[in-house]
Design a protein around this motif. Structure first.
Motif, PDB file in Angstrom:
ATOM      1  N   GLY A 178       0.776  -1.231   0.000  1.00  0.00           N
ATOM      2  CA  GLY A 178       0.000   0.000   0.000  1.00  0.00           C
ATOM      3  C   GLY A 178       0.806   1.278   0.000  1.00  0.00           C
ATOM      4  O   GLY A 178       0.248   2.364  -0.216  1.00  0.00           O
ATOM      5  N   LYS A 179       2.101   1.207   0.218  1.00  0.00           N
ATOM      6  CA  LYS A 179       2.934   2.416   0.208  1.00  0.00           C
ATOM      7  C   LYS A 179       3.168   2.885  -1.229  1.00  0.00           C
ATOM      8  O   LYS A 179       3.271   2.084  -2.158  1.00  0.00           O
ATOM      9  N   VAL A 180       3.275   4.208  -1.400  1.00  0.00           N
ATOM     10  CA  VAL A 180       3.481   4.791  -2.726  1.00  0.00           C
ATOM     11  C   VAL A 180       4.875   4.434  -3.226  1.00  0.00           C
ATOM     12  O   VAL A 180       5.864   4.517  -2.487  1.00  0.00           O
ATOM     13  N   ARG A 181       4.971   4.044  -4.488  1.00  0.00           N
ATOM     14  CA  ARG A 181       6.249   3.640  -5.053  1.00  0.00           C
ATOM     15  C   ARG A 181       7.227   4.806  -5.159  1.00  0.00           C
ATOM     16  O   ARG A 181       6.835   5.954  -5.388  1.00  0.00           O
ATOM     17  N   GLY A 182       8.513   4.488  -5.045  1.00  0.00           N
ATOM     18  CA  GLY A 182       9.551   5.508  -5.134  1.00  0.00           C
ATOM     19  C   GLY A 182       9.566   6.200  -6.479  1.00  0.00           C
ATOM     20  O   GLY A 182       9.863   7.396  -6.578  1.00  0.00           O
ATOM     21  N   GLY A 183       9.233   5.468  -7.553  1.00  0.00           N
ATOM     22  CA  GLY A 183       9.212   6.073  -8.883  1.00  0.00           C
ATOM     23  C   GLY A 183       8.183   7.184  -9.000  1.00  0.00           C
ATOM     24  O   GLY A 183       8.386   8.153  -9.748  1.00  0.00           O
ATOM     25  N   VAL A 184       7.063   7.062  -8.293  1.00  0.00           N
ATOM     26  CA  VAL A 184       6.041   8.110  -8.302  1.00  0.00           C
ATOM     27  C   VAL A 184       6.581   9.372  -7.650  1.00  0.00           C
ATOM     28  O   VAL A 184       6.380  10.490  -8.142  1.00  0.00           O
ATOM     29  N   VAL A 185       7.283   9.216  -6.529  1.00  0.00           N
ATOM     30  CA  VAL A 185       7.884  10.365  -5.850  1.00  0.00           C
ATOM     31  C   VAL A 185       8.901  11.040  -6.761  1.00  0.00           C
ATOM     32  O   VAL A 185       8.995  12.269  -6.815  1.00  0.00           O
ATOM     33  N   MET A 186       9.654  10.240  -7.524  1.00  0.00           N
ATOM     34  CA  MET A 186      10.618  10.809  -8.458  1.00  0.00           C
ATOM     35  C   MET A 186       9.921  11.622  -9.545  1.00  0.00           C
ATOM     36  O   MET A 186      10.441  12.649  -9.997  1.00  0.00           O
ATOM     37  N   LYS A 187       8.736  11.201  -9.974  1.00  0.00           N
ATOM     38  CA  LYS A 187       7.981  11.983 -10.959  1.00  0.00           C
ATOM     39  C   LYS A 187       7.581  13.332 -10.378  1.00  0.00           C
ATOM     40  O   LYS A 187       7.633  14.355 -11.061  1.00  0.00           O
ATOM     41  N   TRP A 188       7.191  13.354  -9.101  1.00  0.00           N
ATOM     42  CA  TRP A 188       6.842  14.623  -8.458  1.00  0.00           C
ATOM     43  C   TRP A 188       8.063  15.546  -8.398  1.00  0.00           C
ATOM     44  O   TRP A 188       7.959  16.749  -8.650  1.00  0.00           O
ATOM     45  N   ILE A 189       9.216  14.982  -8.051  1.00  0.00           N
ATOM     46  CA  ILE A 189      10.443  15.773  -7.959  1.00  0.00           C
ATOM     47  C   ILE A 189      10.787  16.383  -9.313  1.00  0.00           C
ATOM     48  O   ILE A 189      11.096  17.579  -9.429  1.00  0.00           O
ATOM     49  N   ASP A 190      10.723  15.568 -10.360  1.00  0.00           N
ATOM     50  CA  ASP A 190      11.049  16.052 -11.705  1.00  0.00           C
ATOM     51  C   ASP A 190      10.065  17.124 -12.159  1.00  0.00           C
ATOM     52  O   ASP A 190      10.463  18.127 -12.761  1.00  0.00           O
ATOM     53  N   GLN A 191       8.788  16.934 -11.872  1.00  0.00           N
ATOM     54  CA  GLN A 191       7.778  17.904 -12.298  1.00  0.00           C
ATOM     55  C   GLN A 191       7.974  19.246 -11.596  1.00  0.00           C
ATOM     56  O   GLN A 191       7.891  20.309 -12.227  1.00  0.00           O
ATOM     57  N   ALA A 192       8.234  19.214 -10.291  1.00  0.00           N
ATOM     58  CA  ALA A 192       8.439  20.458  -9.553  1.00  0.00           C
ATOM     59  C   ALA A 192       9.683  21.187 -10.050  1.00  0.00           C
ATOM     60  O   ALA A 192       9.688  22.418 -10.207  1.00  0.00           O
ATOM     61  N   ALA A 193      10.767  20.443 -10.305  1.00  0.00           N
ATOM     62  CA  ALA A 193      11.995  21.057 -10.819  1.00  0.00           C
ATOM     63  C   ALA A 193      11.769  21.657 -12.194  1.00  0.00           C
ATOM     64  O   ALA A 193      12.275  22.740 -12.512  1.00  0.00           O
ATOM     65  N   GLU A 194      10.989  20.957 -13.021  1.00  0.00           N
ATOM     66  CA  GLU A 194      10.696  21.442 -14.374  1.00  0.00           C
ATOM     67  C   GLU A 194       9.952  22.769 -14.328  1.00  0.00           C
ATOM     68  O   GLU A 194      10.309  23.729 -15.028  1.00  0.00           O
ATOM     69  N   ILE A 195       8.923  22.850 -13.490  1.00  0.00           N
ATOM     70  CA  ILE A 195       8.138  24.089 -13.396  1.00  0.00           C
ATOM     71  C   ILE A 195       8.986  25.229 -12.857  1.00  0.00           C
ATOM     72  O   ILE A 195       8.949  26.354 -13.374  1.00  0.00           O
ATOM     73  N   CYS A 196       9.779  24.951 -11.821  1.00  0.00           N
ATOM     74  CA  CYS A 196      10.626  25.983 -11.221  1.00  0.00           C
ATOM     75  C   CYS A 196      11.618  26.533 -12.250  1.00  0.00           C
ATOM     76  O   CYS A 196      11.794  27.751 -12.379  1.00  0.00           O
ATOM     77  N   ALA A 197      12.259  25.631 -13.000  1.00  0.00           N
ATOM     78  CA  ALA A 197      13.245  26.057 -13.997  1.00  0.00           C
ATOM     79  C   ALA A 197      12.588  26.819 -15.144  1.00  0.00           C
ATOM     80  O   ALA A 197      13.138  27.815 -15.633  1.00  0.00           O
ATOM     81  N   GLU A 198      11.410  26.381 -15.570  1.00  0.00           N
ATOM     82  CA  GLU A 198      10.725  27.070 -16.668  1.00  0.00           C
ATOM     83  C   GLU A 198      10.289  28.469 -16.249  1.00  0.00           C
ATOM     84  O   GLU A 198      10.362  29.412 -17.047  1.00  0.00           O
ATOM     85  N   ARG A 199       9.843  28.630 -15.020  1.00  0.00           N
ATOM     86  CA  ARG A 199       9.450  29.956 -14.545  1.00  0.00           C
ATOM     87  C   ARG A 199      10.652  30.896 -14.482  1.00  0.00           C
ATOM     88  O   ARG A 199      10.523  32.106 -14.664  1.00  0.00           O
ATOM     89  N   TYR A 200      11.823  30.321 -14.214  1.00  0.00           N
ATOM     90  CA  TYR A 200      13.024  31.163 -14.133  1.00  0.00           C
ATOM     91  C   TYR A 200      13.510  31.587 -15.513  1.00  0.00           C
ATOM     92  O   TYR A 200      13.772  32.777 -15.760  1.00  0.00           O
ATOM     93  N   CYS A 201      13.633  30.630 -16.446  1.00  0.00           N
ATOM     94  CA  CYS A 201      14.264  30.941 -17.735  1.00  0.00           C
ATOM     95  C   CYS A 201      13.276  31.367 -18.812  1.00  0.00           C
ATOM     96  O   CYS A 201      13.664  31.993 -19.806  1.00  0.00           O
ATOM     97  N   GLY A 202      11.979  31.017 -18.662  1.00  0.00           N
ATOM     98  CA  GLY A 202      10.992  31.410 -19.648  1.00  0.00           C
ATOM     99  C   GLY A 202      10.896  30.498 -20.849  1.00  0.00           C
ATOM    100  O   GLY A 202      10.251  30.848 -21.844  1.00  0.00           O
ATOM    101  N   TYR A 203      11.522  29.317 -20.786  1.00  0.00           N
ATOM    102  CA  TYR A 203      11.480  28.363 -21.893  1.00  0.00           C
ATOM    103  C   TYR A 203      11.069  26.990 -21.380  1.00  0.00           C
ATOM    104  O   TYR A 203      11.136  26.714 -20.172  1.00  0.00           O
ATOM    105  N   ASP A 204      10.647  26.108 -22.304  1.00  0.00           N
ATOM    106  CA  ASP A 204      10.449  24.710 -21.946  1.00  0.00           C
ATOM    107  C   ASP A 204      11.802  24.108 -21.583  1.00  0.00           C
ATOM    108  O   ASP A 204      12.825  24.435 -22.200  1.00  0.00           O
ATOM    109  N   VAL A 205      11.818  23.225 -20.594  1.00  0.00           N
ATOM    110  CA  VAL A 205      13.072  22.620 -20.154  1.00  0.00           C
ATOM    111  C   VAL A 205      12.947  21.105 -20.141  1.00  0.00           C
ATOM    112  O   VAL A 205      11.843  20.550 -20.158  1.00  0.00           O
ATOM    113  N   VAL A 206      14.108  20.443 -20.115  1.00  0.00           N
ATOM    114  CA  VAL A 206      14.177  18.992 -19.962  1.00  0.00           C
ATOM    115  C   VAL A 206      15.231  18.679 -18.909  1.00  0.00           C
ATOM    116  O   VAL A 206      16.128  19.479 -18.644  1.00  0.00           O
TER     117      VAL A 206
END
Length: 330
Positions: A178-206
């Motif tokens: 029943g515990k949430v998988r580690g890969g799901v948490v990694m998706k949250w980390i990547d998504q938050a970093a993506e939004i933060c970086a895009e707000r800073y630079c003004g471009y889509d990021v990878v």
């Protein structure tokens, strides 16, 4: 059922939240976690939970609507842990195989009562397996140093170039207990970093570098999760984003730390290169302290990156080489 030391799975993403034509790094890490977990559970013959997601450098982006092969193999065991080395491969235009990224995953075995239990030892049967076993043990030294640096970071996140995602956990992506998988948490980390970086630079990021994440506690369905992202360092073309995941009951004002990550993001210019980024300058004493620690984490994890072998097929055995450093990404 026989105990297995290696497993191979195939995935494909057709649609997603990213506007880019490639699969987000968080999704790829989730595929890695699913494959590595299957390998860890098969080897240990018990329930396992993600303890650590290793550093990974994406040398080749993973295109959407393309079959992706993920391999996992046991390379080392501890008293209650199993270390899994993984590879992500796609078919190259030439007809061969191309490795997009590689990383180490560590899982801890749990008994029926949820308590840690001993792991079945892995015995290398070849010189190459022995080298991998020794290498996995050496990496633990660097990981401990990274963890100590992370633990010394300020507990507060400044409002400068930062954001917080907050939500109640509701997902079917769970371990059997029943515990949430580690890969799901990694998706949250990547998504938050993506939004933060895009707000800073003004471009889509990878994401070009991810992982290096130590899990401190599990997340269960119904937990209130906070994912804090903060820009802490920039290169000429790269953005380092510190991400902290916390979770607890919805009425808990002091949720517990779940994991920290430091993804590296770039903004593609459409020609195969990355755009130049406006340099971020630390302002407060805390900004300078966090930037210094981010540089130390960067330098420490340079020693634990794997270099994907670009021409190795799914069933080829190859030696692991030294990786390009984070500094070279800047």
């Amino acid at each position: 059922m026989p105990r297995r030391s290696s497993i191979e799975l195939t995935f494909r993403e057709v649609t997603g939240t990213s506007r880019d034509s490639t699969v987000p790094a968080g999704v790829v890490v989730d595929w890695i976690d699913k494959t590595a977990y299957a390998c860890a559970a098969s080897w240990s013959r018990s329930q396992c939970v993600t303890s650590y997601v290793g550093n990974m450098h994406f040398t080749v982006p993973v295109p959407r609507d393309t079959p992706v092969t993920v391999q996992a193999r046991v390379v080392h065991t501890g008293r209650s842990s199993v270390h899994i080395q993984t590879r992500v491969l796609i078919k190259a235009a030439s007809g061969g195989w191309q490795t997009c990224t590689e990383c180490f995953m560590i899982y801890v075995a749990l008994g029926p009562d949820g308590e840690v239990e001993p792991m079945t030892p892995f015995e290398p049967n070849s010189e190459l397996e022995s080298r991998r076993d020794i290498d996995a043990a050496r990496r633990m030294v660097y990981r401990r140093q990274v963890e100590e640096t992370i633990q010394s970071l300020p507990k507060t996140f400044s409002s400068t170039e930062a954001l917080t995602l907050r939500f109640l956990v509701s997902t079917e992506e769970r371990y059997p207990d029943g515990k949430v998988r580690g890969g799901v948490v990694m998706k949250w980390i990547d998504q938050a970093a993506e939004i933060c970086a895009e707000r800073y630079c003004g471009y889509d990021v990878v994401t070009v570098l991810s992982g290096g994440v130590r899990f401190y506690r599990p997340i269960t369905i119904g937990d209130l999760v906070e994912v804090d992202a903060r820009l802490v360092l920039t290169g000429s073309k790269s953005m380092h984003v510190l991400v902290r995941v916390r979770a607890g009951d919805r009425w808990d004002r002091n949720p517990e730390d779940v994991a920290y990550g430091l993804p590296v993001m770039v903004a593609p210019d459409g020609t195969g290169s990355a755009r130049r980024i406006v340099r971020w300058e630390p302002i407060s004493e805390e900004d300078h302290e966090v930037a210094d620690k981010a540089r130390r984490i960067r330098d420490l994890r340079n020693a634990t990156l794997l270099t994907p072998s670009p021409y190795s097929g799914p069933h080829e055995v190859h030696a692991d080489a030294a990786a390009p450093t984070e500094t070279s990404l800047q």
